[in-house]
Design a protein around this motif. Structure first.
Motif, short mmCIF file in Angstrom:
data_model
loop_
_atom_site.label_atom_id
_atom_site.label_comp_id
_atom_site.label_asym_id
_atom_site.label_seq_id
_atom_site.Cartn_x
_atom_site.Cartn_y
_atom_site.Cartn_z
N GLY A 22 16.93 7.37 11.30
CA GLY A 22 16.11 5.58 10.27
C GLY A 22 17.08 6.06 8.75
O GLY A 22 16.67 5.73 7.90
N HIS A 23 17.99 7.23 8.83
CA HIS A 23 18.43 7.31 7.74
C HIS A 23 19.81 6.47 7.00
O HIS A 23 21.07 7.75 6.91
N ASP A 24 19.14 5.46 7.05
CA ASP A 24 20.69 4.42 7.06
C ASP A 24 20.95 3.37 5.60
O ASP A 24 20.92 2.60 5.52
N PHE A 25 19.91 4.28 4.32
CA PHE A 25 20.11 3.70 3.17
C PHE A 25 20.57 4.46 2.29
O PHE A 25 19.57 5.69 2.55
N GLY A 26 21.38 3.90 1.27
CA GLY A 26 22.32 5.26 0.27
C GLY A 26 22.30 4.38 -0.89
O GLY A 26 22.21 3.38 -0.71
N SER A 75 25.37 8.57 -1.27
CA SER A 75 24.15 9.42 -1.15
C SER A 75 23.30 8.92 -0.48
O SER A 75 22.56 7.79 -1.02
N VAL A 76 22.61 10.13 0.77
CA VAL A 76 21.01 9.58 0.98
C VAL A 76 19.92 10.67 0.44
O VAL A 76 20.47 11.69 0.88
N VAL A 77 19.03 9.99 0.13
CA VAL A 77 17.86 10.74 0.26
C VAL A 77 16.42 10.36 0.79
O VAL A 77 16.77 9.65 0.86
N GLY A 78 16.15 11.93 0.76
CA GLY A 78 14.46 10.52 1.63
C GLY A 78 13.64 11.85 2.23
O GLY A 78 13.83 12.97 1.88
N ASP A 79 12.50 11.84 2.38
CA ASP A 79 11.65 12.57 2.78
C ASP A 79 11.03 13.28 2.10
O ASP A 79 11.08 15.35 1.84
N TYR A 104 13.06 17.52 -0.84
CA TYR A 104 13.44 16.41 -0.57
C TYR A 104 14.53 17.31 0.03
O TYR A 104 15.14 17.84 0.66
N ALA A 105 14.71 16.23 1.24
CA ALA A 105 16.03 16.47 2.62
C ALA A 105 17.30 15.12 1.72
O ALA A 105 16.73 14.03 0.92
N ALA A 106 18.76 15.52 1.96
CA ALA A 106 20.11 14.74 1.15
C ALA A 106 21.09 15.06 1.78
O ALA A 106 21.37 16.47 1.84
N VAL A 107 21.85 13.64 1.96
CA VAL A 107 23.04 14.24 2.41
C VAL A 107 24.52 13.20 1.72
O VAL A 107 24.29 12.08 1.32
N GLN A 108 24.86 13.97 1.20
CA GLN A 108 26.28 13.25 0.40
C GLN A 108 27.53 12.78 0.63
O GLN A 108 28.00 14.07 1.58
N PHE A 109 28.04 11.78 1.54
CA PHE A 109 29.55 11.96 2.38
C PHE A 109 30.56 11.24 0.88
O PHE A 109 30.39 10.83 -0.02
N THR A 110 31.04 11.95 1.39
CA THR A 110 32.97 11.95 0.10
C THR A 110 33.64 11.18 1.33
O THR A 110 33.66 11.50 2.10
N CYS A 111 34.06 10.00 0.24
CA CYS A 111 34.50 9.10 1.66
C CYS A 111 35.90 8.85 0.34
O CYS A 111 35.90 8.41 -0.18
N ARG A 112 36.48 8.27 1.81
CA ARG A 112 37.89 7.10 0.77
C ARG A 112 37.46 5.53 1.29
O ARG A 112 37.54 5.13 2.56
N ALA A 113 37.10 4.89 0.91
CA ALA A 113 36.59 3.40 0.98
C ALA A 113 38.51 3.01 1.39
O ALA A 113 39.21 2.97 0.36
#
Length: 215
Positions: A22-26, A75-79, A104-113
């Motif tokens: 459910g952590h699908d907002f960033g 970047s996604v942050v939660g909890d 906190y919990a966090a995941v940062q995705f580096t991407c090519r758009a």
């Protein structure tokens, strides 16, 4: 994002499970045009294999920046929870000598758009997002020649974010003694503010897996 050894994801499945739970907002961060600061856009996203799917309104000012430089970060942050100093005071020391911190919990995705403008491709992107957010299928078909979505497709642009790297952080005092971490989790449950309970849940989950921290 700086990650201490004790805050690092224990394995790739840990952060992938956290995202899927459910952590699908960033926040999508885009490099600014020359002379302008970076732009940050709050947005939902859906995973599609190794990629992330996003759509934004055409008037959004980030498009020129993405076209100029397609390298972005999601970047996604939660909890998360604030931990007061007295909760972290060492044994036999005055409570006010404790130093506060953030969990906190966090995941940062580096991407090519990759920008998606073809109407049929945008419809497919929306269908994939709806399959994630409304898995019961309680929505009209997304088709370029049918209402309600058909006439609205011209107002959005899609983004397929090709993930080139991911950094995860689970900051829950894993380097502290087991008794300390268990006590803080209990205090979080008792306080019960905002995300205290999810933060306590994450701390206990990590405690069960890590046990006493070994460098």
């Amino acid at each position: 994002m700086w990650v201490q050894p004790w805050d690092a994801a224990l394995d790739e499945s840990e952060w992938r499970t956290w995202i899927a739970d459910g952590h699908d907002f960033g926040q999508l961060t885009v490099n600014g045009l020359p002379g302008h600061p970076p732009a940050v856009v709050p947005t939902h996203f859906a995973c599609d294999g190794p990629d992330l799917l996003v759509h934004l309104a055409c008037p959004n000012p980030v498009w020129a920046a993405i076209e100029h430089d397609p390298h972005v970060v999601l970047s996604v942050v939660g909890d998360y929870a604030f931990i007061p100093g007295p909760w972290r005071a060492k044994p036999a020391t005055p409570p006010h000598d404790g130093v506060p911190t953030s969990y906190y919990a966090a995941v940062q995705f580096t991407c090519r758009a990759h920008i998606i403008d073809d109407p049929h491709a945008k419809a497919e992107l929306l269908e994939r997002q709806l399959a994630h957010f409304q898995p019961d299928g309680d929505h009209a078909p997304v088709a370029v020649d049918q209402p309600p979505y058909g006439r609205m497709l011209s107002g959005i642009r899609g983004l397929r974010l090709q993930v080139t790297g991911a950094v995860a952080k689970f900051k829950y005092d894993d380097h502290k003694p087991v008794e300390h971490r268990a006590a803080v989790a209990d205090r979080l449950d008792q306080r019960g503010q905002v995300l205290d309970v999810p933060a306590a849940r994450q701390q206990r989950r990590r405690l069960d897996r890590v046990g006493p921290w070994k460098s």
